[in-house]
Design a protein around this motif. Structure first.
Motif, PDB file in Angstrom:
ATOM      1  N   PHE A 111      30.833   7.815  -9.601  1.00  0.00           N
ATOM      2  CA  PHE A 111      30.155   8.765  -8.714  1.00  0.00           C
ATOM      3  C   PHE A 111      29.735   7.879  -7.466  1.00  0.00           C
ATOM      4  CE2 PHE A 111      29.093  11.010 -12.550  1.00  0.00           C
ATOM      5  CZ  PHE A 111      29.754  11.983 -12.325  1.00  0.00           C
ATOM      6  N   PHE A 112      29.535   8.461  -6.291  1.00  0.00           N
ATOM      7  CA  PHE A 112      28.957   7.974  -4.903  1.00  0.00           C
ATOM      8  C   PHE A 112      27.547   7.357  -5.312  1.00  0.00           C
ATOM      9  CE2 PHE A 112      32.699  10.943  -3.717  1.00  0.00           C
ATOM     10  CZ  PHE A 112      33.621   9.704  -3.085  1.00  0.00           C
ATOM     11  N   SER A 113      27.199   6.594  -4.477  1.00  0.00           N
ATOM     12  CA  SER A 113      25.811   6.220  -4.642  1.00  0.00           C
ATOM     13  C   SER A 113      25.162   7.355  -3.775  1.00  0.00           C
ATOM     14  CB  SER A 113      25.688   4.643  -4.030  1.00  0.00           C
ATOM     15  OG  SER A 113      26.133   4.722  -2.805  1.00  0.00           O
ATOM     16  N   PRO A 114      23.844   7.538  -3.743  1.00  0.00           N
ATOM     17  CA  PRO A 114      23.199   8.429  -3.022  1.00  0.00           C
ATOM     18  C   PRO A 114      22.891   8.001  -1.675  1.00  0.00           C
ATOM     19  CG  PRO A 114      21.790   7.621  -4.871  1.00  0.00           C
ATOM     20  CD  PRO A 114      23.313   7.140  -4.967  1.00  0.00           C
ATOM     21  N   PRO A 115      22.815   8.934  -0.864  1.00  0.00           N
ATOM     22  CA  PRO A 115      22.431   8.617   0.693  1.00  0.00           C
ATOM     23  C   PRO A 115      21.139   7.640   0.543  1.00  0.00           C
ATOM     24  CG  PRO A 115      22.435  10.970   0.177  1.00  0.00           C
ATOM     25  CD  PRO A 115      22.755  10.402  -1.041  1.00  0.00           C
ATOM     26  N   PRO A 116      21.003   6.840   1.466  1.00  0.00           N
ATOM     27  CA  PRO A 116      19.753   6.335   1.482  1.00  0.00           C
ATOM     28  C   PRO A 116      18.776   7.008   2.095  1.00  0.00           C
ATOM     29  CG  PRO A 116      21.249   5.607   3.581  1.00  0.00           C
ATOM     30  CD  PRO A 116      22.058   6.417   2.124  1.00  0.00           C
ATOM     31  N   SER A 117      17.268   7.004   1.701  1.00  0.00           N
ATOM     32  CA  SER A 117      16.376   7.847   2.360  1.00  0.00           C
ATOM     33  C   SER A 117      16.188   7.571   3.584  1.00  0.00           C
ATOM     34  CB  SER A 117      14.996   7.568   1.288  1.00  0.00           C
ATOM     35  OG  SER A 117      14.655   6.280   1.361  1.00  0.00           O
TER      36      SER A 117
END
Length: 121
Positions: A111-117
């Motif tokens: 899975f792709f890593s979540p986008p940075p906050s």
């Protein structure tokens, strides 16, 4: 316990001997008095029914149908088939091929890593 079994065995022996004795010495039964003969009245005679007279059937001649003549059957030519080619049968394998193994692990999907906050805590 053995005494009870022996008592049952001997009692059944005495019962069977007593029954046999009774069967062999049956007293003569009294005879029944003769029954009176029943006399029935005679049956009435069958009545004679009147005979119906039927009119005679009309005698009509059935016209004869003409005999149809069938056309002659055509002759069918004899058909000769070409000879079959001499082919050999396919080879049948004598060994059973091995069965492929089924994988028991589930492949992982990366899975792709979540986008940075955008906000920092």
């Amino acid at each position: 316990m053995a005494a009870l079994i022996m008592a049952l065995l001997f009692s059944s022996l005495h019962v069977s001997l007593a029954a046999r004795n009774l069967l062999q010495t049956t007293p003569s039964l009294p005879t029944l008095p003769p029954m009176p003969k029943a006399t029935l009245p005679p049956l009435p005679a069958m009545p004679t029914l009147p005979q119906a007279t039927l009119p005679p059937l009309p005698s009509t001649q059935i016209p004869s149908l003409p005999n149809p003549t069938l056309p002659a059957m055509p002759t069918i030519p004899k058909v000769t088939l070409p000879p079959l080619p001499a082919t050999s049968l396919p080879n049948i394998p004598t060994t059973i091929p091995s069965i492929p193994t089924i994988p028991t692990t589930i492949p992982t999907i990366p899975f792709f890593s979540p986008p940075p906050s955008t906000t920092s805590p």
